[in-house]
Design a protein around this motif. Structure first.
Motif, short mmCIF file in Angstrom:
data_model
loop_
_atom_site.label_atom_id
_atom_site.label_comp_id
_atom_site.label_asym_id
_atom_site.label_seq_id
_atom_site.Cartn_x
_atom_site.Cartn_y
_atom_site.Cartn_z
N ARG A 19 2.18 -0.82 -29.63
CA ARG A 19 3.32 -1.10 -28.76
C ARG A 19 4.49 -0.16 -29.04
O ARG A 19 5.24 0.18 -28.15
CB ARG A 19 3.76 -2.55 -28.91
N ARG A 74 3.23 3.24 -27.57
CA ARG A 74 3.14 3.22 -26.10
C ARG A 74 3.75 1.92 -25.58
O ARG A 74 3.06 0.91 -25.42
CB ARG A 74 1.69 3.30 -25.67
N ASP A 80 4.60 1.08 -22.66
CA ASP A 80 4.11 0.66 -21.34
C ASP A 80 2.79 -0.09 -21.42
O ASP A 80 2.33 -0.65 -20.42
CB ASP A 80 3.93 1.90 -20.45
N LEU A 81 2.17 -0.14 -22.60
CA LEU A 81 0.87 -0.80 -22.79
C LEU A 81 1.03 -2.32 -22.64
O LEU A 81 1.93 -2.90 -23.22
CB LEU A 81 0.33 -0.45 -24.17
N LYS A 82 0.15 -2.93 -21.88
CA LYS A 82 0.18 -4.38 -21.71
C LYS A 82 -0.44 -5.05 -22.93
O LYS A 82 -1.18 -4.42 -23.69
CB LYS A 82 -0.57 -4.78 -20.45
N GLY A 83 -0.16 -6.35 -23.12
CA GLY A 83 -0.61 -7.07 -24.30
C GLY A 83 -2.12 -7.09 -24.48
O GLY A 83 -2.63 -6.79 -25.55
N PHE A 84 -2.85 -7.42 -23.42
CA PHE A 84 -4.30 -7.50 -23.55
C PHE A 84 -4.91 -6.13 -23.79
O PHE A 84 -5.92 -6.00 -24.50
CB PHE A 84 -4.93 -8.18 -22.32
N GLU A 85 -4.29 -5.07 -23.24
CA GLU A 85 -4.81 -3.71 -23.47
C GLU A 85 -4.59 -3.31 -24.92
O GLU A 85 -5.47 -2.70 -25.54
CB GLU A 85 -4.11 -2.71 -22.53
N LYS A 88 -4.39 -5.32 -27.48
CA LYS A 88 -5.33 -6.09 -28.30
C LYS A 88 -6.73 -5.51 -28.21
O LYS A 88 -7.46 -5.45 -29.21
CB LYS A 88 -5.34 -7.56 -27.88
#
Length: 125
Positions: free
Chosen positions: A30, A33, A35-40, A42
């Motif tokens: 995080r 990056r 802009d990375l979403k939580g599930f991505e 993980k």
């Protein structure tokens, strides 16, 4: 509540090696990056865990095992305290009260009433 009253000093269970690694890896991802979403994040952290060589993973697991042993010792000490004894006594005492003798009985549902009516009417040899 007996838990809140007597178990506030109870030691917390340590996280597993995987959980420690995942929290660190997700935090790093995080930061790198945003802009990375939580599930991505993980998912990528999980892929890193699977790709990790055995020596690094063993080091993390040994550390987690050491923390678990330390936790078990602290828990054993806690279970010998008067607070834990009071908690177990309070837990044993707090059984639900017996139902009053004049309390109405719940009626049978339709299927159970039918079965009760038909009892003994079937074939018998």
């Amino acid at each position: 509540n007996a838990k809140k009253a007597y178990l506030k000093d109870m030691p917390k269970a340590p996280p597993s090696a995987l959980k420690v690694f995942m929290s660190k890896a997700v935090a790093e991802l995080r930061k790198a990056r945003p802009d990375l979403k939580g599930f991505e994040a993980k998912k990528q952290a999980e892929e890193r865990w699977k790709a990790m060589d055995a020596d690094e993973r063993q080091a993390l697991e040994d550390d987690a095992r050491a923390r678990l042993l330390e936790y078990q010792e602290k828990l054993g000490e806690f279970k010998r305290t008067p607070e834990f004894t009071k908690f177990t006594r309070a837990r044993l005492v707090s059984t639900p009260p017996p139902k009053p003798s004049g309390m109405p009985v719940k009626p049978l549902n339709a299927f159970r009433a039918y079965c009760k009516e038909m009892k003994g009417l079937g074939r018998s040899k």
